[in-house]
Each structure stands twice: as C-alpha cells, then as structure tokens.
Design an enzyme around this catalytic site. Structure first.
Site, PDB file in Angstrom:
ATOM      1  N   ARG A   1      79.431  64.988   0.774  1.00 33.33           N
ATOM      2  CA  ARG A   1      78.691  65.265   2.007  1.00 33.33           C
ATOM      3  C   ARG A   1      78.467  63.973   2.789  1.00 33.33           C
ATOM      4  O   ARG A   1      78.677  62.873   2.280  1.00 33.33           O
ATOM      5  CB  ARG A   1      77.348  65.919   1.682  1.00 33.33           C
ATOM      6  CG  ARG A   1      77.449  67.326   1.148  1.00 33.33           C
ATOM      7  CD  ARG A   1      76.110  67.864   0.659  1.00 33.33           C
ATOM      8  NE  ARG A   1      75.670  67.199  -0.568  1.00 33.33           N
ATOM      9  CZ  ARG A   1      74.529  67.480  -1.197  1.00 33.33           C
ATOM     10  NH1 ARG A   1      73.699  68.382  -0.686  1.00 33.33           N
ATOM     11  NH2 ARG A   1      74.211  66.852  -2.311  1.00 33.33           N
TER      12      ARG A   1
ATOM     13  N   TYR B   1      67.431  62.722   0.696  1.00 32.37           N
ATOM     14  CA  TYR B   1      66.838  63.264  -0.518  1.00 32.37           C
ATOM     15  C   TYR B   1      66.559  62.112  -1.481  1.00 32.37           C
ATOM     16  O   TYR B   1      67.404  61.234  -1.670  1.00 32.37           O
ATOM     17  CB  TYR B   1      67.792  64.259  -1.200  1.00 32.37           C
ATOM     18  CG  TYR B   1      67.964  65.568  -0.477  1.00 32.37           C
ATOM     19  CD1 TYR B   1      66.897  66.437  -0.315  1.00 32.37           C
ATOM     20  CD2 TYR B   1      69.204  65.936   0.035  1.00 32.37           C
ATOM     21  CE1 TYR B   1      67.043  67.652   0.344  1.00 32.37           C
ATOM     22  CE2 TYR B   1      69.369  67.147   0.700  1.00 32.37           C
ATOM     23  CZ  TYR B   1      68.288  68.001   0.852  1.00 32.37           C
ATOM     24  OH  TYR B   1      68.446  69.193   1.512  1.00 32.37           O
TER      25      TYR B   1
ATOM     26  N   ASP C   1      67.735  68.162 -10.543  1.00 34.45           N
ATOM     27  CA  ASP C   1      67.451  66.950  -9.780  1.00 34.45           C
ATOM     28  C   ASP C   1      65.956  66.676  -9.660  1.00 34.45           C
ATOM     29  O   ASP C   1      65.543  65.634  -9.149  1.00 34.45           O
ATOM     30  CB  ASP C   1      68.111  66.993  -8.388  1.00 34.45           C
ATOM     31  CG  ASP C   1      67.755  68.220  -7.585  1.00 34.45           C
ATOM     32  OD1 ASP C   1      66.907  69.013  -8.044  1.00 34.45           O
ATOM     33  OD2 ASP C   1      68.312  68.399  -6.492  1.00 34.45           O
TER      34      ASP C   1
ATOM     35  N   VAL D   1      69.455  74.626 -11.704  1.00 35.60           N
ATOM     36  CA  VAL D   1      69.484  74.121 -10.329  1.00 35.60           C
ATOM     37  C   VAL D   1      68.354  73.116 -10.098  1.00 35.60           C
ATOM     38  O   VAL D   1      68.422  72.296  -9.193  1.00 35.60           O
ATOM     39  CB  VAL D   1      69.400  75.291  -9.331  1.00 35.60           C
ATOM     40  CG1 VAL D   1      69.518  74.791  -7.887  1.00 35.60           C
ATOM     41  CG2 VAL D   1      70.506  76.311  -9.602  1.00 35.60           C
TER      42      VAL D   1
ATOM     43  N   VAL E   1      66.210  79.455  -3.952  1.00 34.39           N
ATOM     44  CA  VAL E   1      67.337  79.379  -4.881  1.00 34.39           C
ATOM     45  C   VAL E   1      67.491  80.695  -5.638  1.00 34.39           C
ATOM     46  O   VAL E   1      68.579  81.270  -5.707  1.00 34.39           O
ATOM     47  CB  VAL E   1      67.152  78.210  -5.874  1.00 34.39           C
ATOM     48  CG1 VAL E   1      68.195  78.290  -6.989  1.00 34.39           C
ATOM     49  CG2 VAL E   1      67.263  76.876  -5.166  1.00 34.39           C
TER      50      VAL E   1
ATOM     51  N   ASP F   1      59.128  85.500 -11.900  1.00 31.99           N
ATOM     52  CA  ASP F   1      58.310  84.600 -11.088  1.00 31.99           C
ATOM     53  C   ASP F   1      56.850  84.815 -11.481  1.00 31.99           C
ATOM     54  O   ASP F   1      56.506  85.854 -12.067  1.00 31.99           O
ATOM     55  CB  ASP F   1      58.518  84.879  -9.590  1.00 31.99           C
ATOM     56  CG  ASP F   1      58.117  83.702  -8.710  1.00 31.99           C
ATOM     57  OD1 ASP F   1      59.001  82.932  -8.306  1.00 31.99           O
ATOM     58  OD2 ASP F   1      56.907  83.551  -8.438  1.00 31.99           O
TER      59      ASP F   1
ATOM     60  N   LYS G   1      72.123  61.795  -0.385  1.00 28.66           N
ATOM     61  CA  LYS G   1      71.555  61.571  -1.715  1.00 28.66           C
ATOM     62  C   LYS G   1      70.793  60.253  -1.769  1.00 28.66           C
ATOM     63  O   LYS G   1      70.973  59.372  -0.931  1.00 28.66           O
ATOM     64  CB  LYS G   1      72.651  61.576  -2.777  1.00 28.66           C
ATOM     65  CG  LYS G   1      73.330  62.924  -2.954  1.00 28.66           C
ATOM     66  CD  LYS G   1      72.357  64.017  -3.363  1.00 28.66           C
ATOM     67  CE  LYS G   1      71.842  63.863  -4.768  1.00 28.66           C
ATOM     68  NZ  LYS G   1      70.905  64.951  -5.156  1.00 28.66           N
TER      69      LYS G   1
ATOM     70  N   HIS H   1      63.984  62.702  -4.564  1.00 28.69           N
ATOM     71  CA  HIS H   1      63.618  63.270  -5.865  1.00 28.69           C
ATOM     72  C   HIS H   1      63.073  62.187  -6.793  1.00 28.69           C
ATOM     73  O   HIS H   1      63.519  62.014  -7.929  1.00 28.69           O
ATOM     74  CB  HIS H   1      64.817  63.988  -6.500  1.00 28.69           C
ATOM     75  CG  HIS H   1      65.338  65.133  -5.685  1.00 28.69           C
ATOM     76  ND1 HIS H   1      64.622  66.294  -5.509  1.00 28.69           N
ATOM     77  CD2 HIS H   1      66.486  65.285  -4.981  1.00 28.69           C
ATOM     78  CE1 HIS H   1      65.311  67.122  -4.738  1.00 28.69           C
ATOM     79  NE2 HIS H   1      66.438  66.528  -4.401  1.00 28.69           N
TER      80      HIS H   1
ATOM     81  N   SER I   1      56.760  86.209 -14.985  1.00 30.53           N
ATOM     82  CA  SER I   1      57.211  85.087 -15.805  1.00 30.53           C
ATOM     83  C   SER I   1      56.092  84.560 -16.692  1.00 30.53           C
ATOM     84  O   SER I   1      55.067  84.089 -16.210  1.00 30.53           O
ATOM     85  CB  SER I   1      57.730  83.957 -14.905  1.00 30.53           C
ATOM     86  OG  SER I   1      58.181  82.863 -15.688  1.00 30.53           O
TER      87      SER I   1
ATOM     88  N   VAL J   1      74.762  70.094 -12.921  1.00 30.04           N
ATOM     89  CA  VAL J   1      75.192  69.196 -11.842  1.00 30.04           C
ATOM     90  C   VAL J   1      74.041  69.014 -10.857  1.00 30.04           C
ATOM     91  O   VAL J   1      73.493  69.988 -10.331  1.00 30.04           O
ATOM     92  CB  VAL J   1      76.439  69.750 -11.139  1.00 30.04           C
ATOM     93  CG1 VAL J   1      76.819  68.871  -9.945  1.00 30.04           C
ATOM     94  CG2 VAL J   1      77.605  69.842 -12.120  1.00 30.04           C
ATOM     95  N   ALA J   2      73.699  67.754 -10.615  1.00 31.42           N
ATOM     96  CA  ALA J   2      72.512  67.467  -9.803  1.00 31.42           C
ATOM     97  C   ALA J   2      72.768  67.579  -8.307  1.00 31.42           C
ATOM     98  O   ALA J   2      71.815  67.594  -7.519  1.00 31.42           O
ATOM     99  CB  ALA J   2      71.980  66.074 -10.140  1.00 31.42           C
ATOM    100  N   ASN J   3      74.022  67.625  -7.904  1.00 33.69           N
ATOM    101  CA  ASN J   3      74.317  67.782  -6.475  1.00 33.69           C
ATOM    102  C   ASN J   3      75.323  68.911  -6.274  1.00 33.69           C
ATOM    103  O   ASN J   3      76.414  68.719  -5.732  1.00 33.69           O
ATOM    104  CB  ASN J   3      74.831  66.468  -5.865  1.00 33.69           C
ATOM    105  CG  ASN J   3      76.158  66.010  -6.455  1.00 33.69           C
ATOM    106  OD1 ASN J   3      76.420  66.238  -7.634  1.00 33.69           O
ATOM    107  ND2 ASN J   3      76.994  65.377  -5.655  1.00 33.69           N
TER     108      ASN J   3
ATOM    109  N   GLU K   1      63.081  66.444   0.698  1.00 31.85           N
ATOM    110  CA  GLU K   1      62.590  67.537  -0.149  1.00 31.85           C
ATOM    111  C   GLU K   1      61.085  67.743  -0.080  1.00 31.85           C
ATOM    112  O   GLU K   1      60.585  68.769  -0.553  1.00 31.85           O
ATOM    113  CB  GLU K   1      63.028  67.338  -1.603  1.00 31.85           C
ATOM    114  CG  GLU K   1      62.326  66.214  -2.351  1.00 31.85           C
ATOM    115  CD  GLU K   1      62.961  64.853  -2.170  1.00 31.85           C
ATOM    116  OE1 GLU K   1      62.563  63.916  -2.872  1.00 31.85           O
ATOM    117  OE2 GLU K   1      63.883  64.731  -1.314  1.00 31.85           O
TER     118      GLU K   1
END
Length: 375
Positions: free
Chosen positions: A15, A94, A270, A267, A179, A198, A75, A96, A220, A298-300, A118
């Site tokens: 990206r 981002y 990150d 997901v 998500v 949830d 990132k 994080h 949840s 995978v973090a991205n 974020e």
C-alpha cells in the site's frame, strides 16, 4: 506545509499513504508534496501519475523524511526508519503502539508528533480511519481461512460452503464489530454455518436482524467460547479495544479442544491478538502450526490487496490529512475532537491512555501538549 510520502518497507506491504488524486488535492490547497520514487507502484500508481498530479519525486526515503514536515504513511515506522524521524515531525499513519514497546520508546526518543489512524475516534465511538481497513481485513479473513482449510496447506480438508449432502464448515467469529460483520457476510456468502459472538446484546440484536439465516448470534463468555471451539473449523478473531491490547479470548490450553486442522485467523494481531498463541506473521510466511491448529496471523492483511486497500484508506484519511496541513496539527486537533484522540505521542510524551497503560508509562494530559508554548 511540506508533505512527505515514503515507500512502505515493511515486509510485503504494497500500500501507499497517498494516491495521485490525494497529491493533487494537497497541491490545490497550496502544499508541497514529496513522494519517494516507486512508492505507489505496489498499489498500481506510477511515478508519472504523481508528477502529473503536482507531486515532486525524490529517489530515497532519507530525502523524503529530511524534507517533510508531515509524513503520511500506511504502516508504523520500522527500526531502519527511526533515525530518519526529526524532532517535532508529524507522522500520520497506523501505529498500534500497544502492541510494540520498542516502537513506543523509539517515538518517545525521537520526540515526534505521532497521530495514529487507529485512535481517531468520533463522538459516536466509530473509528473512521480504521473502518476501511477493518472492512478489507474482515472480508479477507474467511477467504484466507477457506484457503488454509485445504489439506495441502495443513487444514482439515473442508470446503467452506460444503456441497449438497455434505455439511458446510462451521465458522466462529469472535467480535461483532466492523471486522466481524464483514467476515460474517463473506463466510455466509460462501455458504458456511456462521456463529458470531459479542458481549453487546444490542449489537447481537442488530446482527440477528440483518444477517442471513445461516448466521446465528451468541453471547460471548468463556464457557460459550470453550463449547463453540470444539465444533468450529475456522475461528476468526475480530476483537478491538481502541488503542489498547486486545484481550486473549482463546488461550493456549484451548487448542487441545479443537479438531486437528482447525484454522485460526486473528485479525486483531496488530493490537496484540485475541488468540494467545498468535504472533504476527507476514504474507511471505503467513502461517504456523501449534498442536495441529493452523494459525494465520498476518498483521497487515489488507496489504495483499493494495489497490483496493489504498483507495479505501485514502478516501478516509485525506480529509483529515488536509485539515492537519491547512491548520497545523495543534489547531486541527483543538478544532476536531476526533483528530485530538488520534494523538498518541507528542514531543517525547505519551498522551493516550491505552499506550501508557500498555507499557506502564507516565501519561501527559493532551490539553497540555496542545498549548503553543509547550515545546
């Protein structure tokens, strides 16, 4: 203001922080834009397109950081970028921070102004700069999960949607936010049997109204999660606490209750991950196996579909980036409550509670750093 757009150098990150259309908007507002050569190629944008939009191309990342007052990225900076960051330089990307103590201390040391996509948050609690990538990652999660359920990739050998006479896969989604909702839509579209969990009953009611019949909702808690994982073929972690570490809803001991070849897609990785055994991976080496359970962390994730992701992200970030450039970060954050919540680290001081709590650091009131005399 002088805007700098470096090329992303994190593993398999294709990206770019600004499109040629965005560069044109900055130029129209009277700002200077420097873009590192080939920065947009991974997303399908050539240097010539940036030049036609009024941006100036620079050959190296060092030159971009040296020239820019505001860096616009996708990132978080990685270690080789830390020395390039100047004191007082505004970084809009981002971060994080709650998942990386090293990054947090590096930005404190560099005395940069770190405004994190974020944690930009509106009064309705929505996260306008996280939503586009959450939509992409959410829609990708069942797609990746379906792939890794295949036997050659060490999964259970199950087709997500099944076929007539053979039951479909059971997909368990932890979290009913952006998500989780997007993941459920895609998984249901594949024909899977989907359970969304949830802790908000209001959200579960909303989901129950809008989802197709092959999606069911469940409250949840640990007991329900421990029961559901026994029959799940694909488990998607979709939990978010803005700016803070995600809680571990699936712990190490739970893996023994899962069927061999079950696939976990976290997901939330990150932000530390909501599955205890998940550690960040890359598109180059996306999975690992613990106790016969496949972990995709995978973090991205949106970096795998950079054309879609870059357009979706910059549609959301550009209005805020223009406000920062037009007014300066202090005035923009004074006028815009959402942007103010994006401030995480300013001039060596942590100003966001989730980051301070994550690493047991002192926190400075954001009102203090917004005073012009605070340097």
């Amino acid at each position: 203001m002088i805007i700098g757009v470096p090329k992303e150098i994190k593993n398999n990150e294709n990206r770019v922080g600004l499109t040629p259309a965005g560069a044109a908007e900055f130029r129209k507002a009277g700002h200077t834009v420097y873009v590192q050569s080939t920065a947009g190629e991974g997303s399908g944008f050539s240097d010539a397109e940036y030049e036609q939009a009024g941006a100036q191309m620079l050959p190296t990342i060092e030159e971009v950081y040296a020239q820019a007052e505001m860096i616009v990225k996708v990132k978080e900076p990685i270690a080789v970028e830390y020395p390039l960051i100047k004191e007082g330089q505004l970084l809009f990307t981002y971060f994080h921070f709650a998942s990386s103590e090293e990054l947090t201390h590096a930005m404190i040391e560099r005395k940069a102004t770190c405004l994190a996509y974020e944690t930009v948050e509106r009064t309705d609690r929505s996260l306008p700069l996280l939503v586009p990538m959450s939509e992409v990652a959410g829609r990708m999660a069942p797609q990746e999960g379906a792939k890794y359920l295949e036997k050659p990739l060490k999964g259970r050998g199950i087709l997500l949607g099944g076929v007539p006479g053979v039951r479909p896969a059971h997909v368990l989604i932890l979290g009913g936010g952006v998500v989780g909702t997007n993941a459920a839509k895609v998984a249901a579209g594949f024909g899977a049997q989907v359970t969304i969990m949830d802790i908000s009953l209001n959200r579960l009611r909303e989901l129950d109204d809008i989802m197709p019949k092959n999606v069911v909702t469940e409250y949840s808690n640990e007991y329900n999660i421990r029961t559901a994982i026994k029959s799940a073929d694909l488990i998607i972690g979709a939990v978010l606490i803005p700016g803070a570490k995600a809680p571990h809803l699936i712990t190490r001991d739970m893996l023994k209750d899962m069927k061999p070849g079950t696939v976990l897609v976290d997901v939330a990785v990150d932000q530390g991950g909501c599955i205890e055994t998940c550690k960040p991976t890359t598109h180059e080496n996306p999975t690992f196996i613990i106790d016969d359970v496949v972990h995709y962390c995978v973090a991205n994730m949106p970096g795998a579909v950079p054309y879609t992701s870059t357009l979706a992200l910059t549609n959301a970030t550009l209005p805020y980036a223009l406000k920062l450039a037009n007014l300066g970060w202090r005035e923009a954050c004074l006028r815009d409550d959402a942007l103010r919540l994006g401030l995480n680290v300013v001039n060596g001081e942590v100003v966001y509670k989730g980051v301070a709590d994550a690493w047991n650091l002192p926190m400075t009131n954001v009102a203090k750093v917004l005073q012009p005399a605070h340097v």
